[in-house]
Enzyme design. Structure first.
Site, PDB file in Angstrom:
ATOM      1  N   HIS A  80       9.731   1.788   1.541  1.00 38.67           N
ATOM      2  CA  HIS A  80      11.101   1.462   1.119  1.00 38.67           C
ATOM      3  C   HIS A  80      11.061   0.494  -0.073  1.00 38.67           C
ATOM      4  CE1 HIS A  80      15.418   0.416   1.779  1.00 38.67           C
ATOM      5  NE2 HIS A  80      15.022  -0.765   1.318  1.00 38.67           N
ATOM      6  N   GLU A  81      10.293  -0.554   0.048  1.00 38.43           N
ATOM      7  CA  GLU A  81      10.263  -1.585  -1.007  1.00 38.43           C
ATOM      8  C   GLU A  81       9.667  -1.036  -2.300  1.00 38.43           C
ATOM      9  OE1 GLU A  81      11.975  -4.096  -0.709  1.00 38.43           O
ATOM     10  OE2 GLU A  81      12.292  -4.019   1.439  1.00 38.43           O
TER      11      GLU A  81
ATOM     12  N   HIS B 175      12.539 -11.793   5.245  1.00 37.28           N
ATOM     13  CA  HIS B 175      13.207 -10.485   5.120  1.00 37.28           C
ATOM     14  C   HIS B 175      12.674  -9.765   3.867  1.00 37.28           C
ATOM     15  CE1 HIS B 175      16.332  -7.585   6.205  1.00 37.28           C
ATOM     16  NE2 HIS B 175      16.316  -7.329   4.916  1.00 37.28           N
ATOM     17  N   ALA B 176      12.192  -8.534   4.041  1.00 38.64           N
ATOM     18  CA  ALA B 176      11.504  -7.822   2.962  1.00 38.64           C
ATOM     19  C   ALA B 176      12.411  -7.596   1.756  1.00 38.64           C
ATOM     20  CB  ALA B 176      11.001  -6.479   3.488  1.00 38.64           C
TER      21      ALA B 176
ATOM     22  N   HIS C 191      12.074   0.671  -4.456  1.00 34.09           N
ATOM     23  CA  HIS C 191      12.839  -0.233  -5.335  1.00 34.09           C
ATOM     24  C   HIS C 191      12.030  -0.542  -6.602  1.00 34.09           C
ATOM     25  CE1 HIS C 191      16.135  -1.046  -2.630  1.00 34.09           C
ATOM     26  NE2 HIS C 191      15.403  -1.632  -1.712  1.00 34.09           N
TER      27      HIS C 191
ATOM     28  N   HIS D 232      21.872  -9.994   5.935  1.00 35.77           N
ATOM     29  CA  HIS D 232      22.689  -9.689   4.760  1.00 35.77           C
ATOM     30  C   HIS D 232      24.022 -10.433   4.734  1.00 35.77           C
ATOM     31  CE1 HIS D 232      19.716  -6.613   5.457  1.00 35.77           C
ATOM     32  NE2 HIS D 232      19.806  -6.226   4.201  1.00 35.77           N
TER      33      HIS D 232
ATOM     34  N   GLU E 127      18.484   2.128  -2.362  1.00 31.26           N
ATOM     35  CA  GLU E 127      17.966   1.994  -1.000  1.00 31.26           C
ATOM     36  C   GLU E 127      17.352   3.293  -0.476  1.00 31.26           C
ATOM     37  OE1 GLU E 127      17.638  -0.830   0.187  1.00 31.26           O
ATOM     38  OE2 GLU E 127      18.969  -1.936  -1.161  1.00 31.26           O
TER      39      GLU E 127
ATOM     40  N   TYR F 194      23.209   0.897   2.679  1.00 28.71           N
ATOM     41  CA  TYR F 194      22.208   1.437   3.610  1.00 28.71           C
ATOM     42  C   TYR F 194      22.762   2.631   4.372  1.00 28.71           C
ATOM     43  CZ  TYR F 194      20.077  -3.066   2.583  1.00 28.71           C
ATOM     44  OH  TYR F 194      19.547  -4.153   1.949  1.00 28.71           O
TER      45      TYR F 194
END
Ligand code: X8Z
Ligand code: ZN
Length: 580
Positions: free
Chosen positions: A351-352, A321-322, A355, A479, A379, A489
């Site tokens: 997305h990552e 999971h990323a 972060h 999650h 997020e 999210y």
């Protein structure tokens, strides 16, 4: 326990000490977690659980040591750090070290069970991992095979049910020891407002978008009914969850070819473009990095490229999971992902990196401020950049030959709506369920039944097969076993459109929102960086104002973005039942 300090300088000094110790422990815990997530063994599992227990124990110690301190008379930022200390972790344990060890071992074991989950679909000879099973859900159109793969993966939850029940008990006790009603109330307290007011705020946002979701749902259901037949897809009931192109029916863009407007596709297929160029996983990440650099942000450090895990290793078990990491809380940025060459992973990489760029921007602040304004901001950043991946942008970077004409817009918008609008009720349902579980409104024997009640109520979907009580379907979503709060999210899916509207304006873009990109705009980049650099030092409405000029979360940007699609959907739905 020592006497609580009373003078303002004493309080500040105490907080400095707490922050120093917790930073050291967070770094140590992060390293243990990284090793665990990239090399799952019984030893790395035990070490990660141990480090997290230590972190929790010391956090609880400092919360208790500071709880007699009265905030009045303290300087604003000291007062805020004091408040944030109790909210720093997503899990607290009872002060008995045996119980904190038990709690963190359960969480490590549940995420390990999730990561090791496999299923051998009918007709296959080898067990398949989650990614392979997801690929079948995305591309296969044989309903029997889809139902088999769907049920096969969902059985991964079974082994977690007992541990989850104990985790709820211990996690609640930990939250109560420091004054929260339960763990759900602790999670809801992170938004600079009373926990109940936050729940109301979430409902307000959902009401803004619910009619639009219902319209999308009705259209998709009628198209699926045309494809799969009336025996499988009801005219006016919930959609079977295995037919939406995603294991959790949380994003529906996988079935775009089934529901695309008859006259217009999206004009291009990003997966095909990437595959046609033999793009490597590293090149996928380079595309995203170049986008951030085009905004005036620094390139990623060389250690990012040396230390990140970009592909699934062949010789060991990992958590695929990323996720994005900052191991030293300054600049040891990394991502951990099992990248495949698809448009979905292209979006996830943006997305990552959102972060990572956030983490780097707030790395100079006191430890307790090194987080986002609220977790929905964290997020939303990478996804905001992802909204700027328009056809025109793809032309500019040479991935696409020519931009599709404006009559492809309906296709583009429908694709995006399947990705973003379809997600909203899922984003809501996951923590509506957990909030009720933590509050004791759902008993363990009702875990799976109530999960499906909420999924049906919010998303209008139903499981393809009857679910036995022995199943623990919430455990089949990352999650839940990993103890990651999920409402973030939902918020991010709304905020990213608000951010996109503000930043494209700052960039001077004109024309419809869905064709506007901030690529190359330092004006947008400066605005973004200034907001990220605030970290958690200010209440989130201040950060929202810095970025957008607005102080309220607002779904109107999302509705503006999709306005032409909404009109079209309402036309398509004439004579079609809406709702379930
Ligand atoms: O978990 C994630 C990210 C890591 S924070 C990949 N997301 C949610 C999910 O996969 O369920 C991004 C969108 C929703
Ligand atoms: Zn994320």
């Amino acid at each position: 326990m020592t006497e609580a300090p009373t003078s303002a300088p004493e309080v500040a000094a105490l907080l400095d000490r707490a922050e120093q110790e917790l930073l050291d422990l967070a770094i140590e815990g992060g390293r243990a977690d990284w090793v665990y997530a990239t090399y799952i063994t019984p030893d790395s599992e035990a070490l990660s659980a141990r480090a997290n227990a230590r972190m929790i124990e010391r956090t609880v110690h400092w919360v208790k040591a500071t709880s007699p301190i009265r905030p009045d008379g303290l300087e604003g930022s000291v007062r805020r750090r004091l408040k944030l200390l109790r909210l720093a972790l997503p899990l607290l344990a009872p002060s008995d070290p045996k119980e904190s060890a038990e709690l963190t071992s359960i969480v490590a074991a549940m995420s390990g069970a999730y990561a090791r989950g496999r299923y051998t679909p009918q007709g296959e000879t080898e067990p398949l991992d989650l990614q392979a099973l997801e690929r079948i859900l995305l591309t296969d159109r044989n309903p029997a095979r889809l139902a088999d793969v769907w049920s096969g993966w969902h059985s991964v939850g079974r082994s977690m049910a007992t541990g989850f029940t104990r985790y709820v008990e211990l996690g609640n006790r930990g939250a109560r020891e420091v004054g929260f009603d339960d763990l759900g109330a602790m999670w809801r307290s992170k938004y600079d407002m009373a926990p109940d007011a936050f729940a109301t705020e979430v409902d307000r946002l959902w009401e803004q978008v619910r009619p639009f979701y219902a319209s999308l749902h009705a259209y998709v259901r009628s198209r699926l009914r045309a494809h799969y037949g009336a025996s499988l897809v009801p005219a006016d009931g919930p959609i079977p969850a295995h037919l939406l192109g995603n294991m959790w029916a949380q994003e529906w863009q996988g079935i775009f070819p089934l529901v695309a407007p008859p006259t217009a596709g999206a004009g291009y297929d990003l997966t095909q473009l990437l595959v046609a160029r033999s793009t490597t996983p590293e090149e996928m990440v380079r595309y995203a990095e170049r986008f951030f650099v085009s905004l005036g942000l620094d390139p990623l450090p060389s250690s990012f490229w040396e230390r990140s895990m970009l592909v699934r290793p062949r010789d060991r078990e990992v958590i695929c999971h990323a996720s994005a990491w900052d191991l030293d809380y300054v600049d040891d940025l990394r991502i951990k992902m099992c990248i495949e060459i698809t448009s979905e992973d292209f979006a996830t990489i943006h997305h990552e990196l959102g972060h990572n760029y956030y983490q780097r921007a707030y790395g100079h602040l006191p430890f307790l401020f090194r987080d986002s304004a609220h977790d929905g901001f964290h997020e939303a950043i990478g996804d905001t950049v992802g909204l700027s991946v328009t056809p025109e942008y793809l032309v500019r970077i040479g991935l696409l030959g020519a931009s599709p004409p404006s009559d492809a817009d309906l296709g583009l918008l429908l694709y995006r709506a399947l990705e973003k609008v379809a997600f909203l009720p899922f984003g809501l349902a996951v923590d509506r369920w957990r909030w009720d579980v933590f509050a004791g409104r759902i008993a363990p024997r009702d875990y799976t039944r109530s999960w499906w009640e909420l999924r049906r109520r919010y998303q209008g979907i139903a499981p393809p097969t009857a679910r036995a009580e022995t199943e623990f379907d919430p455990g089949a979503k990352f999650h839940v076993p990993a103890n990651v709060p999920y409402m973030r999210y939902f918020l991010a899916h709304i905020l990213q459109f608000q951010f996109h509207r503000a930043l494209t304006r700052a960039a001077g873009a004109s024309g419809p929102l869905h064709r506007a990109s901030i690529y190359g705009s330092h004006a947008a980049g400066d605005r973004l960086r200034a907001t990220l650099a605030l970290g958690q030092s200010r209440e989130w409405p201040d950060a929202l104002e810095a970025l957008t000029g607005e102080r309220q979360m607002d779904a109107s940007a999302m509705l503006d973005y999709f306005a032409p699609l909404r009109k079209w959907l309402d036309e398509q739905n004439r004579g079609v039942p809406v709702g379930w």
